[in-house]
Design an enzyme around this catalytic site. Structure first.
Site, mmCIF file in Angstrom:
data_model
loop_
_atom_site.group_PDB
_atom_site.id
_atom_site.type_symbol
_atom_site.label_atom_id
_atom_site.label_comp_id
_atom_site.label_asym_id
_atom_site.label_seq_id
_atom_site.Cartn_x
_atom_site.Cartn_y
_atom_site.Cartn_z
ATOM 1 C CG ASP A 37 116.349 11.320 -10.228
ATOM 2 O OD1 ASP A 37 116.500 9.490 -10.090
ATOM 3 O OD2 ASP A 37 117.350 11.551 -9.698
ATOM 4 C CG HIS A 58 113.541 3.592 -17.642
ATOM 5 N ND1 HIS A 58 113.836 4.637 -16.928
ATOM 6 C CD2 HIS A 58 114.593 2.983 -17.684
ATOM 7 C CE1 HIS A 58 115.291 4.483 -16.623
ATOM 8 N NE2 HIS A 58 115.635 3.659 -16.844
ATOM 9 C CG LEU A 110 101.751 21.178 -23.549
ATOM 10 C CD1 LEU A 110 102.073 22.072 -21.860
ATOM 11 C CD2 LEU A 110 101.200 19.197 -22.444
#
Ligand code: FPP
Length: 249
Positions: free
Chosen positions: A27, A44, A138
């Site tokens: 955020d 972004h 991962l």
């Protein structure tokens, strides 16, 4: 004085216990851009760089799963220009990173209501999911067009379908049966949920899975959340007393 990245890493290793699964609500991209008098998509774009840093940090310390909230169902209501910018960034990220992710042993999966995505975005996702399928170091779960309540409703619908078809009796609807119908059925629940930019909400992210997650709120805006901030969160986690509803030791 704040610990350096190298000190944090050394301390993480000394303590030893690393969260197996970290979930992050990324955020603050918009505020980061506004502070620079730039349009929101600029934030972004810098946020995508922070995604790379988070992947590197998780690989470095041996986190097994990283779940990132990249685009919520509610985010479809943002201005068309911002939605398009986010989708283009996702496609760019996949085009640029897919080979490296594969080489690094990262397995990418994408969860959410993917029917709403454009053809090119959906195709890019299928490509990276397929090309990284063999990764075992991962698991990178990207949540796109995702809502936690919708995921729960979907699981309930799958159970109802099984009951209606005679494959399951209502008594067999247990927590395990429910969990097996979530997107994350094959991952352990997140041990640590990080939210950046100081907000203290779950925002409909992984509502079932975070039942016992340790929460860590960072005031850092997502584009600035690099390895140092990630390691600070892990160090904080290592100091927590996880009781899972039981009494302490
Ligand atoms: C929240 O910031 C962030 C988002 C809605 C998008 C997160 C997306 C990325 C980091 C980039 C794309 C991701 C991948 C995996 C390639 P906000 O816009 O709500 O910020 P604000 O609260 O400051 O306005």
């Amino acid at each position: 004085m704040a610990d350096s990245e190298a000190d944090l890493l050394a301390n993480i290793r000394v303590q030893g216990e690393v969260p197996r699964h970290i979930a992050i609500i990324m955020d603050g991209n918009g505020r980061w851009a506004r502070e620079r008098h730039m349009p929101r998509p600029f934030g972004h774009r810098s946020g995508v760089k922070a995604v790379r840093a988070a992947v590197e940090g998780c690989l470095e310390v041996g986190v097994e799963w990283l779940s990132l909230f990249a685009f919520s169902q509610e985010n479809w209501q943002r201005p068309m220009t911002e939605v398009s910018a986010l989708m283009s960034l996702l496609e760019e990220f996949i085009a640029r990173e897919a080979d490296d992710l594969h080489r690094q042993g990262v397995r990418v999966r994408v969860f959410g209501d993917l029917e709403r995505l454009s053809g090119p975005a959906a195709a890019a996702i299928s490509r990276v999911v397929r090309s990284t399928e063999s990764g075992t170091r991962l698991g990178l779960n990207l949540f796109i067009s995702y809502g936690g309540r919708a995921e729960l409703v979907r699981a309930a619908r799958l159970l109802a379908e099984d009951v209606a078809a005679g494959r399951l009796v209502p008594d067999a609807i247990t927590e395990e049966a429910f969990r097996a119908r979530l997107f994350t059925a094959d991952c352990p629940d997140p041990d640590l949920l990080i939210r950046t930019s100081g907000e203290r909400r779950l925002s409909n992210f992984l509502l079932w899975q975070v039942a016992y997650a340790e929460l860590y709120i960072s005031n850092v805006l997502w584009p600035d959340f690099g390895c140092t901030a990630l390691y600070e969160a892990i160090r904080d986690f290592q100091g927590r007393d996880r009781r899972f509803g039981r009494v302490g030791t």
